[in-house]
Scaffold this motif. Sequence first.
Motif, PDB file in Angstrom:
ATOM      1  N   ASP A 100       2.686   3.469   2.854  1.00  0.00           N
ATOM      2  CA  ASP A 100       1.492   4.545   2.524  1.00  0.00           C
ATOM      3  C   ASP A 100       2.325   5.489   1.758  1.00  0.00           C
ATOM      4  N   ASP A 101       1.719   6.779   2.013  1.00  0.00           N
ATOM      5  CA  ASP A 101       2.011   8.125   1.150  1.00  0.00           C
ATOM      6  C   ASP A 101       3.315   8.547   1.579  1.00  0.00           C
ATOM      7  N   HIS A 159       1.412   5.316  -2.102  1.00  0.00           N
ATOM      8  CA  HIS A 159       1.242   6.345  -3.085  1.00  0.00           C
ATOM      9  C   HIS A 159       2.451   7.036  -3.277  1.00  0.00           C
ATOM     10  N   HIS A 197       0.748  -1.083  -0.016  1.00  0.00           N
ATOM     11  CA  HIS A 197       0.007   0.133  -0.014  1.00  0.00           C
ATOM     12  C   HIS A 197       0.801   1.253  -0.048  1.00  0.00           C
ATOM     13  N   HIS A 215      -9.571   1.855   0.745  1.00  0.00           N
ATOM     14  CA  HIS A 215      -9.119   2.524   2.055  1.00  0.00           C
ATOM     15  C   HIS A 215     -10.229   2.041   2.862  1.00  0.00           C
ATOM     16  N   HIS A 243      -5.513  -0.514   5.566  1.00  0.00           N
ATOM     17  CA  HIS A 243      -5.553   0.169   6.977  1.00  0.00           C
ATOM     18  C   HIS A 243      -6.286  -0.598   8.054  1.00  0.00           C
TER      19      HIS A 243
HETATM   20 ZN   LIG Z   1      -3.553   4.876   1.093  1.00  0.00          ZN
END
Ligand SMILES: [Zn+2]
Length: 484
Positions: free
Chosen positions: A332-333, A69, A67, A248, A281
């Motif tokens: 994640d991001d 971005h 996961h 998400h 998540h």
């Molecule tokens: Zn995300």
Amino acid sequence: MAPVSLLIINARIVTMDAERRVLNSGYVAVQGQTIVGVGPMAECPDSADEVLDASGHAVLPGFVNAHAHSLDILLRGGVADDRPLYDWLVNVGLPAARQYTLADHDLAVRLFALEALRGGVTTVVDQIETPYDQWDAIADNVVGSYARTGMRAVVAQMFYDTVPAQMEAVMAAYAAKEPQIPQDLGAQPGLLVEMLQRIEGMIDRHHGSYDGRISFWPAPGVAVLCTPEALLGAQELARKHGVMTTVHVCESPVDAVQHGIPSVQYLAAIGYLAPDVLAGHCVQIDANDIRTLALTGTKVSTQPVSNLFLGNGIAPVSDMHSAGVTVALGTDDGDCNNSVNMLADLKFAALLQKGRARNPAVLTAERVLEMATIDGATAIGMADRIGSLEVGKIADLIVVDMHGAHLHPHQSTASALVYQANGTEVQTVVVDGKIVMRDRVPYWLDTTAEQALIQDADAASARIITAAGLRPRTDQTWISTRPV
Ligand SMILES: [Zn+2]
């Protein structure tokens, strides 16, 4: 033995096979894309096109970052600090996305890939959240960028089709904080059919391309920002093409309830939860939700550092494990972590669960390595191809330098990698049987090019921040929580 194109010798091999064998001094033989031998040095083939002596190194399956971005990586370093999730979304993520050029997207993927490879990642699930009028151009561009990095990537196009009242109020309140930023929530009500058609075009163009290194999935972005038609439409499209969807779910307290019931229960009630769903998540969930995830075979990806960074809490990973849920790991991001180094995140994943449960035995180093490799592969539907070092699987592997003083002494490789490594130890990365990174330098980036990449990323970041009207932290805006 059949011809061997790449032979890694004298290594400690952490196979992650069904028996979880660790060979103290072993070899991995590769022909083309495929692993053709794994075993002790006594059984090693005599010759190969290329032989890599990995004495003092551990060889593991490459990590699966389930996961991420990548595009937000240009916004790290003080732009998104100390903001809750939806403050970040409306005041950083969405307005900045409108200012990216295609060249910026390419820069972001390369900066992400450089750090990810150095952190041991061979496969990434990258969910792109982009302005609707530029969807196709950006998706095509991102796929091309990943192809050039040598990584294995699942590129997933995010979309939303509704902003329910509960979310509209939350986002409007955050938007009011920073009126200088033009708001565009990115949802596209009424365009669902067109959106799914466009994503199908992307799947047609990209899924399975570059010798199978690129996959393409539909990503109904956030469960509460999607209608049942969007979730089930994405799922129908995914199944038609043999891919998965990712969404998400229950990331923060404000998105944990949907139409008055817990989001996981809502998703189960509409028939969406299934083994081909990767739910990102699952922080704000209870025992009943965990049972539902287990019963439906839904896969979960946990992002421990991002959940802490955004103040969202700690996902009940060890409880999900106890219930039999497959849980993968993600970073994640790039601006909610703010690194994209899986090796460095392993320790967070382990320690958080020990602290949450007040039980240090609740998540072991070995289980965390499973999450990063074989469980990650299972969670994205690729366990038949990657996630362990076994004959017949694709050669996606990492060679980790175990010489460092900080790694010694150790009796368990898993313990040293999870609790002692700092994320800088991965030396060599092989994807699809090809050496993608050698001595920490990817094949597509020499030292001069790395300096240019850094400068270009800095310049692009500054331009995007200014154009989007963002107000980053700087050395002049010292914001201390010290009482005055
Ligand atoms: Zn995300």
